[in-house]
Design a protein around this motif. Structure first.
Motif, PDB file in Angstrom:
ATOM      1  N   ASN A  67       0.818  -1.199   0.000  1.00  0.00           N
ATOM      2  CA  ASN A  67       0.000   0.000   0.000  1.00  0.00           C
ATOM      3  C   ASN A  67       0.864   1.266   0.000  1.00  0.00           C
ATOM      4  N   LEU A  68       1.904   1.275   0.806  1.00  0.00           N
ATOM      5  CA  LEU A  68       2.777   2.458   0.857  1.00  0.00           C
ATOM      6  C   LEU A  68       3.524   2.658  -0.460  1.00  0.00           C
ATOM      7  N   ASP A  70       2.436   1.570  -3.420  1.00  0.00           N
ATOM      8  CA  ASP A  70       1.392   2.002  -4.364  1.00  0.00           C
ATOM      9  C   ASP A  70       1.164   3.504  -4.268  1.00  0.00           C
ATOM     10  N   ASN A  71       1.076   4.011  -3.044  1.00  0.00           N
ATOM     11  CA  ASN A  71       0.870   5.453  -2.861  1.00  0.00           C
ATOM     12  C   ASN A  71       2.024   6.251  -3.445  1.00  0.00           C
ATOM     13  N   ARG A  74       1.818   6.336  -7.173  1.00  0.00           N
ATOM     14  CA  ARG A  74       0.681   7.123  -7.656  1.00  0.00           C
ATOM     15  C   ARG A  74       1.087   8.584  -7.877  1.00  0.00           C
ATOM     16  N   TYR A  75       2.041   9.070  -7.102  1.00  0.00           N
ATOM     17  CA  TYR A  75       2.410  10.483  -7.152  1.00  0.00           C
ATOM     18  C   TYR A  75       3.770  10.756  -7.764  1.00  0.00           C
ATOM     19  N   SER A 115      -6.779  12.897   3.133  1.00  0.00           N
ATOM     20  CA  SER A 115      -6.137  12.583   1.869  1.00  0.00           C
ATOM     21  C   SER A 115      -5.791  13.839   1.100  1.00  0.00           C
ATOM     22  N   ARG A 117      -6.037  13.594  -1.991  1.00  0.00           N
ATOM     23  CA  ARG A 117      -6.933  13.401  -3.140  1.00  0.00           C
ATOM     24  C   ARG A 117      -8.397  13.483  -2.728  1.00  0.00           C
ATOM     25  N   HIS A 123     -12.885   8.552  -3.487  1.00  0.00           N
ATOM     26  CA  HIS A 123     -11.654   8.386  -2.723  1.00  0.00           C
ATOM     27  C   HIS A 123     -11.927   8.728  -1.265  1.00  0.00           C
ATOM     28  N   GLY A 127      -5.934   4.759   2.795  1.00  0.00           N
ATOM     29  CA  GLY A 127      -4.757   3.954   2.486  1.00  0.00           C
ATOM     30  C   GLY A 127      -3.650   4.053   3.526  1.00  0.00           C
ATOM     31  N   ILE A 128      -3.209   5.268   3.813  1.00  0.00           N
ATOM     32  CA  ILE A 128      -2.126   5.439   4.787  1.00  0.00           C
ATOM     33  C   ILE A 128      -2.617   5.082   6.184  1.00  0.00           C
TER      34      ILE A 128
END
Length: 168
Positions: A67-68, A70-71, A74-75, A115, A117, A123, A127-128
Motif C-alpha cells: 500500500n505504501l 502504491d501510494n 501514484r504520485y 487525503s 486526493r 476516494h 490507504g495510509i
C-alpha cells in the motif's frame, strides 16, 4: 462507490484475518525484494540489507508495504525502497520524487479520511491510515516527511528487540 466499498470490505476482511494470523519468522529483506519484483517497474530501486529475519505477521507487513509503495507510485516517477538496521532499530524507508506531502496535512497523515486526493470522486483517504494501523500491530512507528530535494519520504521503524531474530 464500488471502489470505496471494495476497499472497506478488503480492510474489514484483512483486519479480522490479521487477528487470526500468527507470528512467523520470515526474511524481511526477501519479502521486500519480492514485493518490488512483482511491480516489474524499472523506476523502483532498492537498497536492502540482506538476511534480516523478522518475527511477526508476514501478510500484514506485505499488504501494508504494498500500500505504501502504491501510494508513492501514484504520485511519483521514481521510488526508492531501503531496508537498514542500526544497533537498536530496523528501518524501511520509501522515498519518491513526487510533489511531496502538503504541509497542511503532514502532521496529520495516518488519520482516517485524510487525503491529498479528497476532491477525487470515490476516494476515502484510508490507504495510509490502514497501513499505519496494521503496521502498528507489529509495533512499528510510521513517520512522514518531505525530502529537502523534493518528494516524499515514509519511514517505518521497529525496535529490533520486538521483531528481529538472530540473522541466519
Amino acid at each position: 462507490i464500488d471502489e470505496m466499498e471494495k476497499m472497506l470490505n478488503e480492510y474489514l476482511q484483512f483486519t479480522s484475518s490479521s487477528y487470526i494470523e500468527k507470528d512467523e519468522m520470515f526474511n524481511l529483506s526477501e519479502l521486500i525484494q519480492n514485493i518490488i519484483e512483482k511491480y516489474n517497474n524499472k523506476n523502483i530501486s532498492q537498497d536492502l540489507v540482506p538476511r534480516i529475519y523478522f518475527n511477526g505477521r508476514k501478510n500484514l507487513v506485505r499488504r501494508s508495504l504494498n500500500n505504501l509503495i502504491d501510494n508513492a507510485l501514484r504520485y511519483a516517477n521514481k521510488v526508492e525502497v531501503k531496508l537498514n538496521k542500526k544497533s537498536t532499530s530496523l528501518f524501511i524507508t520509501i522515498d519518491d520524487d513526487g510533489p511531496g506531502f502538503p504541509l497542511t496535512l503532514l502532521d496529520r497523515l495516518g488519520e482516517p479520511y485524510l487525503s491529498t486526493r479528497s476532491r477525487e470522486k470515490d476516494h476515502m483517504g484510508l490507504g495510509i491510515f490502514i497501513s499505519k494501523t496494521l503496521l502498528g500491530r507489529t509495533h512499528a512507528q510510521l513517520f512522514f516527511k518531505n525530502r529537502p530535494d523534493g518528494g516524499a519520504s515514509v519511514l517505518v521503524k521497529w525496535d529490533r528487540k520486538t521483531i528481529e531474530a538472530e540473522n541466519i
